[in-house]
Design a protein around this motif. Structure first.
Motif, PDB file in Angstrom:
ATOM      1  N   SER A   1      35.970 -20.133   2.843  1.00  0.00           N
ATOM      2  CA  SER A   1      36.569 -19.876   1.463  1.00  0.00           C
ATOM      3  C   SER A   1      38.195 -19.979   1.623  1.00  0.00           C
ATOM      4  N   GLU A   2      38.946 -20.025   2.682  1.00  0.00           N
ATOM      5  CA  GLU A   2      40.318 -20.430   3.026  1.00  0.00           C
ATOM      6  C   GLU A   2      40.835 -21.521   2.418  1.00  0.00           C
ATOM      7  N   ILE A   3      39.582 -22.631   2.167  1.00  0.00           N
ATOM      8  CA  ILE A   3      39.996 -23.835   1.651  1.00  0.00           C
ATOM      9  C   ILE A   3      40.511 -23.993   0.178  1.00  0.00           C
ATOM     10  N   LEU A   4      39.975 -22.836  -0.577  1.00  0.00           N
ATOM     11  CA  LEU A   4      40.164 -22.982  -2.083  1.00  0.00           C
ATOM     12  C   LEU A   4      41.636 -22.304  -2.161  1.00  0.00           C
ATOM     13  N   GLU A   5      42.389 -21.884  -1.071  1.00  0.00           N
ATOM     14  CA  GLU A   5      43.998 -21.422  -1.355  1.00  0.00           C
ATOM     15  C   GLU A   5      44.927 -22.280  -0.881  1.00  0.00           C
ATOM     16  N   SER A   6      44.522 -23.415  -0.508  1.00  0.00           N
ATOM     17  CA  SER A   6      45.356 -24.531   0.003  1.00  0.00           C
ATOM     18  C   SER A   6      44.987 -25.999  -0.469  1.00  0.00           C
ATOM     19  N   ASP A   7      45.636 -26.745   0.242  1.00  0.00           N
ATOM     20  CA  ASP A   7      45.647 -28.416  -0.266  1.00  0.00           C
ATOM     21  C   ASP A   7      44.445 -28.818   0.600  1.00  0.00           C
ATOM     22  N   VAL A   8      43.734 -28.037   1.268  1.00  0.00           N
ATOM     23  CA  VAL A   8      42.797 -28.613   2.086  1.00  0.00           C
ATOM     24  C   VAL A   8      41.374 -28.710   1.589  1.00  0.00           C
ATOM     25  N   LEU A   9      41.081 -28.123   0.288  1.00  0.00           N
ATOM     26  CA  LEU A   9      39.967 -28.534  -0.562  1.00  0.00           C
ATOM     27  C   LEU A   9      39.726 -29.945  -0.471  1.00  0.00           C
ATOM     28  N   SER A  10      40.918 -30.800  -1.152  1.00  0.00           N
ATOM     29  CA  SER A  10      40.721 -32.229  -1.271  1.00  0.00           C
ATOM     30  C   SER A  10      40.393 -33.050  -0.081  1.00  0.00           C
ATOM     31  N   LYS A  11      40.763 -32.350   0.999  1.00  0.00           N
ATOM     32  CA  LYS A  11      40.674 -32.860   2.389  1.00  0.00           C
ATOM     33  C   LYS A  11      39.011 -32.746   2.451  1.00  0.00           C
ATOM     34  N   ALA A  12      38.403 -31.623   2.405  1.00  0.00           N
ATOM     35  CA  ALA A  12      36.958 -31.186   2.488  1.00  0.00           C
ATOM     36  C   ALA A  12      36.199 -32.227   1.472  1.00  0.00           C
ATOM     37  N   ILE A  13      36.724 -32.353   0.470  1.00  0.00           N
ATOM     38  CA  ILE A  13      35.993 -33.153  -0.647  1.00  0.00           C
ATOM     39  C   ILE A  13      35.954 -34.755  -0.090  1.00  0.00           C
ATOM     40  N   ALA A  14      36.953 -35.246   0.550  1.00  0.00           N
ATOM     41  CA  ALA A  14      37.232 -36.263   1.111  1.00  0.00           C
ATOM     42  C   ALA A  14      36.064 -36.693   1.960  1.00  0.00           C
ATOM     43  N   LEU A  15      35.855 -35.607   3.012  1.00  0.00           N
ATOM     44  CA  LEU A  15      34.969 -35.798   3.972  1.00  0.00           C
ATOM     45  C   LEU A  15      33.597 -35.742   3.518  1.00  0.00           C
ATOM     46  N   GLY A  16      33.504 -35.019   2.423  1.00  0.00           N
ATOM     47  CA  GLY A  16      32.152 -34.811   2.019  1.00  0.00           C
ATOM     48  C   GLY A  16      31.607 -36.367   1.311  1.00  0.00           C
ATOM     49  N   LYS A  17      32.660 -37.284   0.630  1.00  0.00           N
ATOM     50  CA  LYS A  17      32.565 -38.256   0.110  1.00  0.00           C
ATOM     51  C   LYS A  17      32.250 -39.506   1.212  1.00  0.00           C
ATOM     52  N   LYS A  18      32.836 -38.985   2.509  1.00  0.00           N
ATOM     53  CA  LYS A  18      32.495 -40.070   3.544  1.00  0.00           C
ATOM     54  C   LYS A  18      31.193 -39.826   3.980  1.00  0.00           C
ATOM     55  N   GLY A  19      30.343 -38.914   3.480  1.00  0.00           N
ATOM     56  CA  GLY A  19      28.929 -39.042   3.950  1.00  0.00           C
ATOM     57  C   GLY A  19      28.674 -37.457   4.600  1.00  0.00           C
ATOM     58  N   LEU A  20      29.537 -36.786   4.930  1.00  0.00           N
ATOM     59  CA  LEU A  20      29.010 -35.456   5.565  1.00  0.00           C
ATOM     60  C   LEU A  20      28.706 -34.612   4.637  1.00  0.00           C
ATOM     61  N   GLN A  21      27.471 -33.942   5.136  1.00  0.00           N
ATOM     62  CA  GLN A  21      26.664 -32.769   4.254  1.00  0.00           C
ATOM     63  C   GLN A  21      27.581 -31.575   4.463  1.00  0.00           C
ATOM     64  N   ILE A  22      27.985 -30.731   3.654  1.00  0.00           N
ATOM     65  CA  ILE A  22      28.611 -29.688   3.568  1.00  0.00           C
ATOM     66  C   ILE A  22      27.960 -28.364   3.622  1.00  0.00           C
ATOM     67  N   ALA A  23      28.258 -27.427   4.203  1.00  0.00           N
ATOM     68  CA  ALA A  23      27.736 -26.091   4.213  1.00  0.00           C
ATOM     69  C   ALA A  23      28.943 -25.187   3.453  1.00  0.00           C
ATOM     70  N   ALA A  24      28.618 -24.741   2.388  1.00  0.00           N
ATOM     71  CA  ALA A  24      29.809 -24.109   1.856  1.00  0.00           C
ATOM     72  C   ALA A  24      29.523 -22.550   1.818  1.00  0.00           C
ATOM     73  N   THR A  25      30.349 -21.812   2.678  1.00  0.00           N
ATOM     74  CA  THR A  25      30.131 -20.453   3.264  1.00  0.00           C
ATOM     75  C   THR A  25      31.206 -19.606   2.221  1.00  0.00           C
ATOM     76  N   GLY A  26      30.893 -18.351   2.142  1.00  0.00           N
ATOM     77  CA  GLY A  26      31.885 -17.315   1.291  1.00  0.00           C
ATOM     78  C   GLY A  26      31.536 -18.081   0.074  1.00  0.00           C
ATOM     79  N   HIS A  27      32.757 -18.045  -0.665  1.00  0.00           N
ATOM     80  CA  HIS A  27      32.805 -18.429  -2.253  1.00  0.00           C
ATOM     81  C   HIS A  27      33.147 -20.140  -2.387  1.00  0.00           C
ATOM     82  N   SER A  28      33.313 -20.620  -1.145  1.00  0.00           N
ATOM     83  CA  SER A  28      33.815 -21.890  -1.028  1.00  0.00           C
ATOM     84  C   SER A  28      32.966 -23.091  -1.996  1.00  0.00           C
TER      85      SER A  28
END
Length: 169
Positions: free
Chosen positions: A43-70
Motif C-alpha cells: 500500500s505504500e505505492i499509493l503514497e508516492s510516484d511509485v504507483l505509475s512505475k508499478a503500472i508500467a511494470l504491469g503493462k510490461k506483462g508482469l502479473q501483480i499481487a496487490a496487497t493491503g489496499h494497493s
C-alpha cells in the motif's frame, strides 16, 4: 545510471544470509528471464510516484499481487492485478501444489515494491526459509531477507532506478 548497490545498511540482524545488492539493469534481465514472475506491491505505492512505475511494470506483462489496499491504484489501468493478503500469499507460496493467482502454476521470481520494511522483512524471511522461489526487492530501502535488493536510496534515485529497470525489460 543509478548505482543501487551502495548504502546497504542492515536495519536488523536476523539470519545468516543477506541480500546481494543489485543494479537496475541486472534486475531487469532477471525479470525478463523469469518464466513466472510476480510483482508483489504494498500500500505504500499509493503514497508516492511509485504507483505509475508499478503500472508500467504491469503493462510490461508482469502479473501483480496487490496487497493491503494497493488494489485501488490498479482499477481501470488495464493490468493483470489481483488482490491477496500478504500473509496468505506467503503461506500459499510455500505450497508446491498451489497454481498461482491465475491458475497457471507457481512463480519462480517474486518482485517486492511498496511495502513497509518491517512487514516485508518477515514475509521474505519465511519465503527464504521455506521455499525455493527467488526474491527481488526493488523498493527504496535495502531488504536483507530478499535474495537481491536495491540499496537504501533517496526517493528521486529510486524513481530513476525504476525507470531504468522498466526501460530494460
Amino acid at each position: 545510471m543509478v548505482d543501487t548497490t551502495k548504502n546497504t545498511m542492515v536495519h536488523t540482524t536476523w539470519g545468516t544470509r543477506s541480500a546481494k545488492p543489485v543494479q537496475p539493469l541486472v534486475a531487469a534481465k532477471l525479470i525478463s528471464k523469469a518464466k513466472r514472475p510476480l510483482l508483489v506491491v504494498g500500500s505504500e505505492i499509493l503514497e508516492s510516484d511509485v504507483l505509475s512505475k508499478a503500472i508500467a511494470l504491469g503493462k510490461k506483462g508482469l502479473q501483480i499481487a496487490a496487497t493491503g489496499h494497493s488494489i485501488q491504484g490498479f482499477k481501470n489501468q488495464e493490468v493483470n492485478a489481483k488482490y491477496i493478503n500478504i500473509h496468505f500469499l506467503a503461506h500459499y507460496l510455500s505450497d508446491k501444489n498451489w497454481k498461482g493467482l491465475d491458475g497457471n502454476g507457481s512463480y519462480d521470481l517474486l518482485i517486492f515494491l511498496g511495502h513497509k520494511l518491517y512487514y516485508m522483512d518477515q514475509v521474505l524471511s519465511g519465503i527464504k526459509n521455506f521455499t525455493d522461489i527467488k526474491t527481488l526487492a526493488i523498493d527504496r530501502r535495502y531488504s536483507q531477507n530478499a535474495d537481491m535488493s536495491f540499496g537504501n536510496l533517496k526517493p528521486e534515485d529510486h524513481l530513476a532506478a525504476l525507470d531504468e529497470l522498466i526501460a530494460n525489460i
